[in-house]
Write an enzyme that holds these catalytic residues in place. Structure first.
Site, PDB file in Angstrom:
ATOM      1  N   GLY A  87      12.820  47.146 -29.802  1.00 20.92           N
ATOM      2  CA  GLY A  87      12.469  47.376 -28.393  1.00 20.92           C
ATOM      3  C   GLY A  87      13.622  47.956 -27.598  1.00 20.92           C
ATOM      4  O   GLY A  87      14.788  47.689 -27.893  1.00 20.92           O
ATOM      5  N   ARG A 151      10.143  50.511 -34.960  1.00 21.34           N
ATOM      6  CA  ARG A 151      10.230  49.177 -35.563  1.00 21.34           C
ATOM      7  C   ARG A 151      10.037  49.190 -37.079  1.00 21.34           C
ATOM      8  O   ARG A 151       9.736  48.148 -37.672  1.00 21.34           O
ATOM      9  CB  ARG A 151       9.173  48.256 -34.941  1.00 21.34           C
ATOM     10  N   ASP A 182      15.872  41.018 -35.947  1.00 17.37           N
ATOM     11  CA  ASP A 182      15.216  41.575 -37.132  1.00 17.37           C
ATOM     12  C   ASP A 182      15.899  42.861 -37.600  1.00 17.37           C
ATOM     13  O   ASP A 182      16.098  43.069 -38.798  1.00 17.37           O
ATOM     14  CB  ASP A 182      13.734  41.866 -36.831  1.00 17.37           C
ATOM     15  N   LYS A 208      21.538  44.070 -29.692  1.00 15.69           N
ATOM     16  CA  LYS A 208      20.694  44.565 -28.599  1.00 15.69           C
ATOM     17  C   LYS A 208      19.448  43.709 -28.477  1.00 15.69           C
ATOM     18  O   LYS A 208      18.905  43.309 -29.498  1.00 15.69           O
ATOM     19  CB  LYS A 208      20.280  46.007 -28.937  1.00 15.69           C
ATOM     20  N   THR A 209      19.024  43.368 -27.344  1.00 16.85           N
ATOM     21  CA  THR A 209      17.684  42.863 -27.030  1.00 16.85           C
ATOM     22  C   THR A 209      17.688  42.251 -25.634  1.00 16.85           C
ATOM     23  O   THR A 209      18.589  41.467 -25.297  1.00 16.85           O
ATOM     24  CB  THR A 209      17.107  41.831 -28.040  1.00 16.85           C
ATOM     25  N   ASP A 211      15.768  40.112 -24.779  1.00 18.86           N
ATOM     26  CA  ASP A 211      15.307  38.724 -24.904  1.00 18.86           C
ATOM     27  C   ASP A 211      16.432  37.701 -24.790  1.00 18.86           C
ATOM     28  O   ASP A 211      16.180  36.532 -24.523  1.00 18.86           O
ATOM     29  CB  ASP A 211      14.605  38.504 -26.254  1.00 18.86           C
ATOM     30  N   MET A 256       8.542  38.859 -20.193  1.00 18.17           N
ATOM     31  CA  MET A 256       8.852  39.189 -21.576  1.00 18.17           C
ATOM     32  C   MET A 256       9.995  38.322 -22.092  1.00 18.17           C
ATOM     33  O   MET A 256      10.690  37.680 -21.306  1.00 18.17           O
ATOM     34  CB  MET A 256       9.242  40.662 -21.643  1.00 18.17           C
ATOM     35  N   GLY A 257      10.223  38.378 -23.378  1.00 16.56           N
ATOM     36  CA  GLY A 257      11.343  37.609 -23.936  1.00 16.56           C
ATOM     37  C   GLY A 257      11.059  37.067 -25.323  1.00 16.56           C
ATOM     38  O   GLY A 257      11.843  36.323 -25.879  1.00 16.56           O
TER      39      GLY A 257
HETATM   40  P1  FBP Z   1      13.547  43.541 -29.645  1.00 16.49           P
HETATM   41  O1  FBP Z   1      13.581  42.143 -30.171  1.00 16.49           O
HETATM   42  O2  FBP Z   1      13.357  44.563 -30.697  1.00 16.49           O
HETATM   43  O3  FBP Z   1      14.731  43.852 -28.778  1.00 16.49           O
HETATM   44  O4  FBP Z   1      12.280  43.690 -28.695  1.00 16.49           O
HETATM   45  C1  FBP Z   1      12.093  42.795 -27.663  1.00 16.49           C
HETATM   46  C2  FBP Z   1      10.792  42.965 -26.930  1.00 16.49           C
HETATM   47  O5  FBP Z   1      11.003  43.645 -25.716  1.00 16.49           O
HETATM   48  C3  FBP Z   1      10.147  41.582 -26.698  1.00 16.49           C
HETATM   49  O6  FBP Z   1      10.601  41.001 -25.515  1.00 16.49           O
HETATM   50  C4  FBP Z   1       8.679  41.914 -26.693  1.00 16.49           C
HETATM   51  O7  FBP Z   1       7.897  40.804 -27.047  1.00 16.49           O
HETATM   52  C5  FBP Z   1       8.588  43.007 -27.702  1.00 16.49           C
HETATM   53  O8  FBP Z   1       9.822  43.685 -27.671  1.00 16.49           O
HETATM   54  C6  FBP Z   1       7.486  43.993 -27.425  1.00 16.49           C
HETATM   55  O9  FBP Z   1       7.403  44.877 -28.498  1.00 16.49           O
HETATM   56  P2  FBP Z   1       6.812  46.342 -28.427  1.00 16.49           P
HETATM   57  O10 FBP Z   1       7.832  47.197 -27.740  1.00 16.49           O
HETATM   58  O11 FBP Z   1       6.674  46.724 -29.849  1.00 16.49           O
HETATM   59  O12 FBP Z   1       5.539  46.266 -27.666  1.00 16.49           O
END
Ligand code: FBP
Length: 561
Positions: A87, A151, A182, A208-209, A211, A256-257
């Protein structure tokens, strides 16, 4: 001022001029830094299993940096590849900028390429050579659009072999993976494979994230959390003010998170809404969903008795995974969906899928699944992401809560225990926060992480995560080094199978941020102690532009003089 037609905003133009502050240890370039090996390390759990999987990179020592001449690293030009994975998070472009500058300052013949669209770019060998001319437009900007993200998980032996072939074909000496738990697990798998194949190539991860769940003693925060929570806090603060102005709605805001509630807690500190649900607490106390609803209703009734039929509730998006019966349902569903994937794929209707999968669940869970509103039940059956995670961003938990709150209030009304009016509005803030223009903190932090990754790469280190710490102090005082990726790993079940993964850092109920929250929440529940933080400030007094998160502040309060 005459109106000009431009394809960038005035703020973007000004923001490009921002010069990130480098930690003192890095400011004279990689040739002035010497790595120092610390203690050898162990994984956080499942040591023998992790050691068996990562035979070649398990147990590496921690790396710190000290000042010293290190000209040897600049003798031979190297080619480094960077990939953005998972993400989006504010600051990704500055990781690339820091990496680029760190490499070029060490040796102007070093080159950086960027794989397109995440790890699939490695497999398809799709990349662009990064030059200052291309990069300058992206310095200090949000988003991942410079090279995009994805991803894809590299996991089959064919994919590892293809990765190796493509790195060899393009003469890439090192790969920098910018990702969350991941993606960095994947980085470790690639590092292990290349070592096993006796290739002299490095793989370095960057934390990075948004979350905030990729953290430990050495990774104090992941990048993007600061900016994203500031953006959500502005929005939630605005809603708090609207609530207090109109005094007629209850707003249920899902944030989100993923699994962890760090974002909800941080936004809670910055805005002081009436209720903040913390998934980790619900899990610890084993609160069933009816109890969670009763707790919300309790506040609604008390406020109503004081003539306040309004309020704000923050719901972490991963809440549903922490409610004991839902957790059991989700993990059983994960296995049932994985075991029956081909049959489920053949069924066209959601109702049909639900009916079929219920036959594969134990009676109690099947009843629970049937009792859920059909929207939620179908969201629980959606495909898992390539790493096996439930896509919680697509599950509308706030709607489930509102439906149950309505029912409970109706019962209380019949018993003459509630005479108020409950009108609820839902929001989901997630994607709004992931590509914002990075705050000063994230712009500095990401630049330092990228530069630090360049130093690790130039010293031939592999299987490490770029680590920049001491973050509650000014950037000049930040400490740099590398942390072995295997050190953060444990075994978890994904797609029905045991897999090594970097352990998510959930909200620590014994940690200072949560304790601070507990001290304050009762006051927030019944009063209107709302705070309106407003937008991120990029110019002005440093107290405002450079302030970081309350989470970091509380976590490091004991360490600050
Ligand atoms: P990462 O763990 O790859 O940084 O992604 C975090 C995130 O933003 C989460 O908060 C959310 O649940 C998820 O990505 C959403 O995924 P997508 O972008 O595939 O809809």
């Amino acid at each position: 001022m005459a109106w000009k037609s431009v394809d960038v905003s005035e703020l973007q133009i000004e923001r490009r001029k921002f010069e990130p502050v480098l930690p003192d240890i890095l400011k004279n370039g990689a040739t002035s830094v010497k790595p120092v090996e610390g203690k050898i390390t162990q994984s956080v759990a499942d040591r023998s299993k992790i050691k068996e999987i990562f035979k070649n990179i398990y147990g590496l020592p921690e790396i710190t940096f000290k000042k010293g001449t290190n000209n040897a690293i600049a003798e031979k030009a190297v080619k480094v590849a960077v990939v953005l994975s998972g993400g989006q998070a504010p600051g990704g472009h500055n990781v690339i900028a820091g990496l680029f500058d760190g490499l070029k300052i060490a040796n102007s013949k070093n080159t950086l390429i960027g794989y397109f669209g995440g790890p699939s770019g490695i497999l398809e060998n799709k990349y662009k050579v990064i030059s200052e001319k291309l990069l300058c437009k992206y310095r200090n900007t949000g988003g991942f659009d410079f090279i995009q993200s994805g991803r894809t998980k590299i996991e089959t032996s064919e994919q590892f072999c293809l990765t190796k072939d493509n790195l060899l074909m393009s003469n890439v000496d090192a790969l920098v993976v910018v990702g969350g738990d991941d993606s960095n697990t994947n980085a470790a798998m690639i590092a292990e494979y290349l070592k096993k194949e006796k290739l002299d190539k490095c793989v370095i991860g960057v934390p990075k994230t948004i979350d905030g769940d990729l953290k430990n003693k050495y990774i104090e925060t992941s990048f993007g959390f600061d900016t994203a929570t500031k953006i959500y806090s502005e929005l939630v603060g605005n809603i708090c003010r609207d609530v207090n102005s109109a005094q007629k709605y209850w707003h249920f805001i899902r944030l989100m998170g993923r699994s962890a509630s760090h974002i909800a807690l941080e936004v809670g500190f910055k805005t002081q809404p009436n209720i903040v649900l913390v998934g980790e607490e619900i899990l610890e106390k084993k609160l069933r969903i009816v109890k969670v609803v009763e707790n919300i209703v309790d506040v609604i009734v008390k406020r109503s008795q004081a003539g306040k039929n309004f309020g704000v509730v923050l719901v972490p998006e991963g809440l549903i995974e922490f409610i004991p019966e839902m957790k059991k349902l989700i993990s059983t569903l994960n296995d049932a969906l994985a075991e029956n994937a081909s049959v489920v794929a053949e069924i066209n209707s959601v109702a049909g899928k639900k009916e079929f999968i219920c036959t594969k669940l134990p009676a109690k869970l099947s009843d629970l699944m049937k009792s859920l509103p059909s929207g939620i039940a179908s969201q629980l059956m959606l495909d898992r992401d390539p790493h096996g995670n439930v896509q919680v961003s697509l599950i509308e938990t706030e709607k489930l809560l509102i439906e149950m709150v309505h029912k409970k209030l109706y019962e209380l009304k019949k018993e003459n225990k509630y005479g108020g009016k409950f009108s609820a509005i839902t929001h989901f803030f997630g994607y709004e926060g992931r590509c914002g223009i990075p705050s000063n903190f994230d712009a500095n932090y990401t630049y330092a992480l990228g530069y630090n990754a360049a130093v690790l790469v130039l010293n031939g280190l592999t299987g490490y995560l770029s680590s920049v710490r001491n973050l509650a102090r000014s950037p000049k005082q930040w400490e740099c080094g590398g942390i072995p990726l295997t050190m953060m790993m444990n075994i978890e079940k994904r797609h029905g199978k045991e897999k090594p993964v970097i352990q998510k850092a959930l909200v620590d109920l014994n940690g200072k941020p949560f304790k601070e929250f507990v001290k304050n929440r009762d006051k927030w529940a019944l009063s209107e102690s709302y705070i309106f933080p407003g937008p991120i400030q990029y110019f002005g007094p440093a107290d405002i532009t450079d302030m970081t998160t309350r989470t970091l502040k509380y976590e490091q309060s004991g360490l600050l003089k």
